[in-house]
Design a protein around this motif. Structure first.
Motif, PDB file in Angstrom:
ATOM      1  N   LEU A 149      38.514  -0.085 -41.579  1.00  0.00           N
ATOM      2  CA  LEU A 149      38.912  -1.676 -41.906  1.00  0.00           C
ATOM      3  C   LEU A 149      37.675  -2.443 -42.232  1.00  0.00           C
ATOM      4  O   LEU A 149      36.438  -2.052 -42.016  1.00  0.00           O
ATOM      5  N   ILE A 150      38.322  -3.545 -42.724  1.00  0.00           N
ATOM      6  CA  ILE A 150      36.923  -4.708 -43.092  1.00  0.00           C
ATOM      7  C   ILE A 150      37.262  -5.807 -42.497  1.00  0.00           C
ATOM      8  O   ILE A 150      38.392  -6.315 -42.569  1.00  0.00           O
ATOM      9  N   HIS A 151      36.491  -6.464 -41.495  1.00  0.00           N
ATOM     10  CA  HIS A 151      36.560  -7.595 -40.822  1.00  0.00           C
ATOM     11  C   HIS A 151      35.303  -8.519 -41.396  1.00  0.00           C
ATOM     12  O   HIS A 151      34.629  -8.260 -42.073  1.00  0.00           O
ATOM     13  N   LEU A 152      35.375  -9.487 -40.610  1.00  0.00           N
ATOM     14  CA  LEU A 152      34.273 -10.546 -41.063  1.00  0.00           C
ATOM     15  C   LEU A 152      34.241 -11.058 -42.424  1.00  0.00           C
ATOM     16  O   LEU A 152      33.174 -11.124 -43.015  1.00  0.00           O
ATOM     17  N   GLU A 178      32.315  -6.517 -42.970  1.00  0.00           N
ATOM     18  CA  GLU A 178      31.883  -5.280 -42.218  1.00  0.00           C
ATOM     19  C   GLU A 178      32.813  -4.273 -42.030  1.00  0.00           C
ATOM     20  O   GLU A 178      34.041  -4.515 -41.660  1.00  0.00           O
ATOM     21  N   TYR A 179      32.308  -2.981 -42.245  1.00  0.00           N
ATOM     22  CA  TYR A 179      33.156  -1.881 -42.692  1.00  0.00           C
ATOM     23  C   TYR A 179      33.165  -1.293 -41.218  1.00  0.00           C
ATOM     24  O   TYR A 179      32.013  -1.046 -40.464  1.00  0.00           O
ATOM     25  N   ILE A 180      34.376  -1.208 -40.601  1.00  0.00           N
ATOM     26  CA  ILE A 180      34.407  -0.299 -39.189  1.00  0.00           C
ATOM     27  C   ILE A 180      35.203   0.940 -39.555  1.00  0.00           C
ATOM     28  O   ILE A 180      36.489   0.929 -39.970  1.00  0.00           O
ATOM     29  N   TRP A 181      34.800   2.044 -39.087  1.00  0.00           N
ATOM     30  CA  TRP A 181      35.287   3.399 -39.163  1.00  0.00           C
ATOM     31  C   TRP A 181      36.679   3.391 -38.301  1.00  0.00           C
ATOM     32  O   TRP A 181      36.660   3.348 -37.124  1.00  0.00           O
ATOM     33  N   GLU A 241      30.027   0.080 -39.108  1.00  0.00           N
ATOM     34  CA  GLU A 241      29.336  -1.207 -38.880  1.00  0.00           C
ATOM     35  C   GLU A 241      28.435  -1.422 -40.079  1.00  0.00           C
ATOM     36  O   GLU A 241      27.104  -1.531 -39.534  1.00  0.00           O
ATOM     37  N   PHE A 242      28.646  -1.501 -41.238  1.00  0.00           N
ATOM     38  CA  PHE A 242      27.858  -1.750 -42.121  1.00  0.00           C
ATOM     39  C   PHE A 242      28.446  -2.588 -43.344  1.00  0.00           C
ATOM     40  O   PHE A 242      29.864  -2.794 -43.407  1.00  0.00           O
ATOM     41  N   THR A 243      27.679  -3.724 -43.987  1.00  0.00           N
ATOM     42  CA  THR A 243      28.336  -4.510 -44.848  1.00  0.00           C
ATOM     43  C   THR A 243      28.482  -3.969 -46.195  1.00  0.00           C
ATOM     44  O   THR A 243      27.922  -3.239 -46.658  1.00  0.00           O
ATOM     45  N   VAL A 244      29.798  -4.229 -46.717  1.00  0.00           N
ATOM     46  CA  VAL A 244      30.331  -3.721 -47.765  1.00  0.00           C
ATOM     47  C   VAL A 244      31.027  -4.688 -48.743  1.00  0.00           C
ATOM     48  O   VAL A 244      31.765  -5.632 -48.159  1.00  0.00           O
ATOM     49  N   GLN A 245      31.032  -4.734 -49.887  1.00  0.00           N
ATOM     50  CA  GLN A 245      31.911  -5.483 -51.054  1.00  0.00           C
ATOM     51  C   GLN A 245      32.493  -4.593 -51.646  1.00  0.00           C
ATOM     52  O   GLN A 245      32.071  -3.374 -52.409  1.00  0.00           O
TER      53      GLN A 245
END
Length: 150
Positions: A125-128, A116-119, A55-59
């Protein structure tokens, strides 16, 4: 008194992304593109995967390795797998109810993804990957062949 900043700095070091040399094999996108190299986001995502951080933002930038069928349960999402230069794979979950589908997406295409990265134990996965419709969260996107989907 000079020892206090050194102690504080040493306590913060584990929080910073680890520096490592690029892997011996690199991810190769289409033949006309340069190989990807390890970035700070690759190192951050590797650390998140290893430590179960979520649950953190990543590019990040990756190469499409697999296209999956759409998730049609509840809200429709386009799904595909990307591989980072580090070798880590990520499931990209792109809300096609809010943002257009990436119709020309092909295996070996390079994409830039922000969300947003979800472990999970498969790489995460990345969503949003879209603008927040309520204007209170992150604004994500997917960039593919010069076009930004958000």
């Amino acid at each position: 008194m000079r020892i206090i900043p050194l102690i504080l700095a040493s306590l913060c070091l584990p929080l910073l992304p680890a520096h490592s040399s690029p892997p011996s094999s690199t991810v190769r996108p289409h033949s006309d593109a340069k190989p990807l190299s390890l970035s700070a986001s690759d190192r951050l995502l590797a650390r998140a995967l290893k430590n179960g951080i979520s649950e953190f933002t990543v590019q990040c930038t990756g190469v499409v390795t697999r296209k999956l069928s759409d998730d049609t349960w509840d809200i429709p999402h386009q799904r595909f797998i990307i591989k980072l230069a580090s070798g880590q794979t990520l499931l990209i979950v792109h809300n096609i109810d809010l943002v257009p589908r990436i119709d020309r997406l092909k295996i070996r295409d390079r994409v830039v993804v922000k969300g947003e990265y979800i472990w999970n134990d498969l790489g995460g996965l990345i969503h949003l990957t879209h603008r927040d419709p309520d204007g209170v969260g992150i604004d994500g996107f997917i960039r593919h062949k010069g076009k930004t989907y958000q």
